[in-house]
Structure formats: structure tokens, C-alpha cells
Design a protein around this motif. Structure first.
Motif, short mmCIF file in Angstrom:
data_model
loop_
_atom_site.label_atom_id
_atom_site.label_comp_id
_atom_site.label_asym_id
_atom_site.label_seq_id
_atom_site.Cartn_x
_atom_site.Cartn_y
_atom_site.Cartn_z
N UNK A 140 -2.59 -6.18 7.67
CA UNK A 140 -0.96 -6.76 7.04
C UNK A 140 -1.33 -7.16 5.88
N UNK A 141 -0.30 -6.19 4.36
CA UNK A 141 -1.01 -6.56 3.10
C UNK A 141 -2.03 -6.92 2.66
N UNK A 142 -3.22 -6.36 2.68
CA UNK A 142 -3.76 -6.48 2.47
C UNK A 142 -4.25 -8.11 3.26
N UNK A 143 -4.50 -8.56 4.48
CA UNK A 143 -4.67 -9.72 4.22
C UNK A 143 -4.06 -10.95 4.12
N UNK A 144 -3.22 -11.16 3.79
CA UNK A 144 -2.38 -12.08 2.77
C UNK A 144 -2.06 -12.92 3.60
N UNK A 145 -1.77 -14.36 4.00
CA UNK A 145 -1.57 -15.00 5.25
C UNK A 145 0.01 -15.48 4.40
N UNK A 184 -5.97 -0.92 5.03
CA UNK A 184 -5.13 -2.30 5.08
C UNK A 184 -4.16 -2.46 3.52
N UNK A 185 -3.18 -2.01 4.10
CA UNK A 185 -1.86 -2.00 2.98
C UNK A 185 -0.85 -2.06 4.21
N UNK A 186 -1.02 -2.15 5.28
CA UNK A 186 -0.27 -1.95 6.44
C UNK A 186 1.15 -3.30 6.20
N UNK A 187 2.57 -2.19 6.97
CA UNK A 187 3.23 -3.64 6.74
C UNK A 187 3.39 -4.12 8.26
N UNK A 210 7.42 1.83 4.12
CA UNK A 210 8.31 1.93 3.55
C UNK A 210 7.63 3.14 2.34
N UNK A 211 8.72 4.35 2.72
CA UNK A 211 8.32 5.16 2.29
C UNK A 211 7.90 5.66 0.53
N UNK A 212 8.86 4.76 -0.23
CA UNK A 212 8.60 4.77 -1.54
C UNK A 212 7.33 3.72 -1.71
N UNK A 213 7.18 2.75 -0.80
CA UNK A 213 5.76 1.62 -1.56
C UNK A 213 4.19 2.64 -0.91
N UNK A 214 3.43 1.45 -2.01
CA UNK A 214 2.14 2.01 -1.70
C UNK A 214 1.40 1.79 -0.68
N UNK A 215 1.78 -0.36 -0.87
CA UNK A 215 1.42 -1.64 -0.22
C UNK A 215 2.39 -1.30 0.77
N UNK A 216 1.85 -1.22 2.08
CA UNK A 216 3.84 -0.61 2.93
C UNK A 216 3.89 0.06 3.19
#
Length: 471
Positions: free
Chosen positions: A235-240, A162-165, A170-176
Motif C-alpha cells: 500500500x502506497x509503496x510501503x509508506x508508514x 506496490x501502489x495499492x490504496x 482512484x481511477x485518476x491516480x497512478x499511486x492508488x
């Protein structure tokens, strides 16, 4: 015709039509190849050496290990600290549970109400974290795939990320960490090799089952964005919009699929019609795959941020690995069973969900202390990632704005818990004498309007415990 057969047919045709011309172009160096009429290049210069280079000194640890001979705080003195905390019932209320134990020996030092069930709030996330690092384990990833079926139907298959970009990962990120644009590029390459430039997109998010919103959640928490509907991809935990606590999409999976359709269009693949749900065929050809950060990093993420949605996702992954339904009920059952296998008695524990957000959870302080003892024990090296991922007082995560001018800054590692009328803290600290302690503080009847005072009182108790040179 399968994807492999399509690609093979196109490749053979190309070689038959272009083979002769390619050899001529290779010899004249028009295209790369194994034939050439160019002169032999001169040998490469030797790799340079650095004058005076020698063996580097061995690195030494900035901080040494804690001494097993460090003094254990006196039970009498710690009991005084506990009594002082309980006496501040105008701030913390009458529903208090406290327990302090020595990490090295596992011996309880002092406490009150240690065997009375209390509302854990987000300290319940410790159960999910410990379970996940046991199975599936710290290296497990959540993969999002595309699969080509009959009739040029393309399936977007969620594996729990649920943390897709929306764009590139981004290989340095967890979310994304994983990106839909990368998945679209992989998929387009596979489709074009098969001679396909238009598809019908289907969404398969059946990895998770049951309701996406827990009936134990206050609907106002969902509306405020404290949690999102739990689905098998987003994407981004479902944030609008951007921000931590912002409204979420009612159907995060479908929103992600629509973004993926747009990403396919940008790389030359036409998506016909609208996205609809359908199960991917078992014999379909995989055309792309992107992976989340490893589970150790995902666990650290939800411990640091106290993200409710991602904790629920991880609980479902634990359930699926255990062969249980990847639902709210399956997740809590799987998590408690996994913690039980560590040797922690969970028979008195009730979890309404995995994140601690729902109504109805009950945990005794002694159970959390026993879990923390397992987490810091050298007998459980797979839990080390959990121990070092807890927020650090005054420095990181949900503790970065607490203990900022306290002697406990940098010494306390703990999971916070906050709900209306509830304040809790569970973790470890190092005393003035250098002794590692585990502690749990729970208050679930905080007076109305006293949440800030209750938190400050919990922090004051923890500071006094850390500063204790009271052997």
C-alpha cells in the motif's frame, strides 16, 4: 466443492423454492421481470436538435513539427560550451562526461569523456523505462488477486503492484489506482454467493524472489525512506505515514495483507487467526482482481518522481516477462538485454540495480546518448510514452523547481540523477534555431558540499546549449 459448484447449488435451491412466487410478483410489478399488467407507456419524445448546428472546424496543432531544415549547431561552438563547463571543476569536480548529438541524424556534435564510465545515479532509470515499454509493453497491468483454496483458505496474491490504496481505488491516480477495499468487496461477494462468511487469509507474494533490499544500497537510504523493500504488493509503496520520503514498513507485503484482512472484516467476512505466507493453489478459484494503472503510466510516474522502489518493481516485471528470476540480478540482466535489442551496445554497462541508487553502476555518456536517440526515433513508436514522460524544465517532475527563470524552461525534457558526489542530466532540448538535440551531462566526483553548485552549473550548460543560435 469448488466455488462455482457452491454458487450453482445455492442458485438452484433459490429458484426451486421461490420460482412460483416470483412469477406472481413479476406480473403485479412487485419485482422486476418480463411479465407485467401495467399499461403500455407512451412513445418517447424525439431527441432534440440544436438550431444552427453544423460541422465544427478541424482542430489545428498549437505547435507545428520541428523543421528538418533547422540549423545544426556548429561543433566548434558547442565544444566551447563544453570546455566552459569542464573548466568549472571547482563546482563539478574532475570526473565529467558530456556528449551532445543531433537527434535527427544521430551525429555527435561535441563532448568530452564520452566513453568513460560514470556513476549514472537516476539517469539509469532510462534503461528500465525503455525495457518495460518494449516488453511487457505499455498496456500491461499489475494485478492483485484473491484465490479460494481448500478448507476455506483465501489467498491474497501479489502481482507487483506496490501502489495499492488501502481503501477504494482512484481511477485518476497512478499511486492508488487499485484499492484493497474494492478487492475486498469483490471477494466478499464471491464468498457470500458460495455461503462462506469466514476464511483463513494467506499471503502469496512469491512473484518476486531474492532479497527485498539490495546489498548495494546504503542502509541510511532505506532508513530515510528513499526506497522501500521491494515486494510483490504494498500500500502506497510501503509508506508508514504520508509524505514522499518517510519511513517504510520492513515487510510491505505483510502490512498490505493485514490491511486487506481489515477490509474483509468491514464487508462482513471474518478472518480467522493471523495472516501467514503460503503459495496459492494453481487450481484455486479466483474470487477477486484489481489492476494497477497501465505500465505506460507507471513508467511515467517513476520518471517524473524518480521513485526508486517503483523502478525496481518494473525491472522485476521485465525480468518475469523474459522468463528470468524477478530479483535484483534478474531485473538488471533483463533490462540490459531488452535495451540491447533496441540496437544499443550495453556491453560496457554495469547496473547494480534498476533505479541507480545502488553502489557500483557505471554507464558511459555515449551509451545514454545512443539510448536517447532510440527513444526519440520515429522508428520506435512504442517508446514515445517515454520521450514525452520525462520531466520538463521549470514545469514538471524533478525539474519543476529548476530552470524556472531560464530560456530553457519548457524546452528541456530530461531525467535527473543525484547521489552524494554525483549530478547528472540526460534528455533532449530544442535550440534557438529549432533543432532537437539529445544530451548527457555526468559529474561523479563533485567536491564535498558543492552539490548545489554542481547542479546549477549543469543547468547553466543546458541553458546555454538551448539558447545556442550557433550554426
Amino acid at each position: 466443492m469448488g466455488l462455482a459448484a457452491r454458487v450453482a447449488g445455492l442458485t438452484v435451491s433459490f429458484v426451486l423454492l421461490a420460482g412460483g412466487g416470483y412469477v406472481v410478483a413479476d406480473i403485479t410489478d412487485t419485482v422486476p421481470g418480463f411479465l407485467t399488467n401495467a399499461p403500455v407507456p407512451a412513445p418517447a419524445a424525439p431527441f432534440p436538435t440544436i438550431d444552427g448546428a453544423g460541422d465544427l472546424p478541424e482542430l489545428t496543432a498549437g505547435l507545428g513539427p520541428l523543421s528538418p531544415d533547422a540549423a545544426v549547431p556548429s561543433a566548434t561552438e558547442v565544444e566551447k560550451l563544453v570546455s566552459r563547463f569542464v573548466d568549472e571543476d571547482d563546482k563539478v569536480g574532475p570526473g565529467v562526461g558530456v556528449l551532445v548529438a543531433d537527434a535527427l541524424t544521430g551525429t555527435g556534435i561535441a563532448g568530452t569523456g564520452a566513453t568513460i564510465g560514470r556513476t549514472p545515479a537516476s539517469t539509469a532509470k532510462l534503461f528500465t523505462a525503455a525495457a518495460a515499454l518494449g516488453s511487457p509493453g505499455p498496456d500491461h497491468t499489475l494485478d492483485t488477486r484473491t484465490v479460494l483454496g481448500a478448507g476455506e483458505q483465501l489467498y491474497l496474491v501479489g502481482g507487483g503492484d506496490m501502489m495499492l490504496a488501502a481503501g477504494r481505488g482512484d481511477a485518476s491516480a497512478v499511486n492508488g489506482r487499485a484499492g484493497l477495499a474494492d478487492l475486498a468487496a469483490q471477494t466478499a461477494q464471491s464468498l457470500k454467493l458460495a455461503g462462506i462468511d469466514a476464511v483463513t487469509l494467506r499471503l502469496d507474494d512469491s512473484f518476486f524472489s531474492g532479497p527485498t533490499v539490495s546489498p548495494t544500497w546504503d542502509k541510511r537510504n532505506v532508513e530515510a525512506g528513499y526506497v522501500a523493500p521491494v515486494t510483490a504488493l504494498a500500500v502506497d509503496v510501503g509508506r508508514r505515514t504520508e509524505g514522499e520520503y518517510v519511513p517504510r514498513f520492513a515487510d510491505p507485503s505483510l502490512s498490505a495483507a493485514q490491511k486487506f484482512a481489515a477490509a474483509l472484516s468491514e464487508v462482513g467476512i471474518t478472518v480467522n487467526g493471523t495472516v501467514s505466507r503460503a503459495a496459492a493453489p494453481a487450481d484455486g478459484d479466483e474470487t477477486g482482481r484489481v489492476s494497477s494503472a497501465p505500465l505506460s503510466e507507471v513508467v511515467a510516474y517513476f520518471l517524473q518522481t524518480s521513485d526508486n522502489t517503483i523502478t525496481e518493481v518494473v525491472g522485476r516485471v521485465v525480468a518475469a516477462e523474459a522468463g528470468l528470476p524477478a530479483s535484483f540480478e534478474g531485473a538488471t540482466a533483463a533490462v540490459l538485454a531488452a535495451v540491447g535489442r533496441l540496437g544499443v551496445d550495453t556491453s560496457t554497462v554495469r547496473l547494480a540495480d534498476c533505479s541507480g541508487l545502488g553502489d557500483g553502476s557505471s554507464v558511459q555518456p555515449i551509451v545514454l546518448v545512443n539510448l536517447l536517440l532510440k527513444i526519440v526515433s520515429p522508428d520506435n513508436p512504442h517508446l514515445r510514452d517515454l520521450a514525452v514522460s520525462l520531466p520538463v524544465a521549470g514545469l514538471s517532475g524533478t525539474l519543476h523547481e529548476r530552470f524556472t527563470v531560464s530560456p530553457a524552461r519548457g524546452l528541456v525534457r530530461a531525467k535527473t540523477g543525484s547521489l552524494p558526489g554525483v549530478t547528472s542530466l540526460a534528455g533532449t532540448t530544442v535550440t534557438k534555431d529549432g533543432r532537437l538535440l539529445v544530451f548527457v551531462v555526468m559529474a561523479d566526483k563533485v567536491p564535498d558540499g558543492a552539490s548545489w553548485n554542481a547542479r546549477a552549473t549543469v543547468d547553466a550548460f543546458t541553458t546555454r546549449l538551448t539558447s545556442c543560435g550557433c550554426s
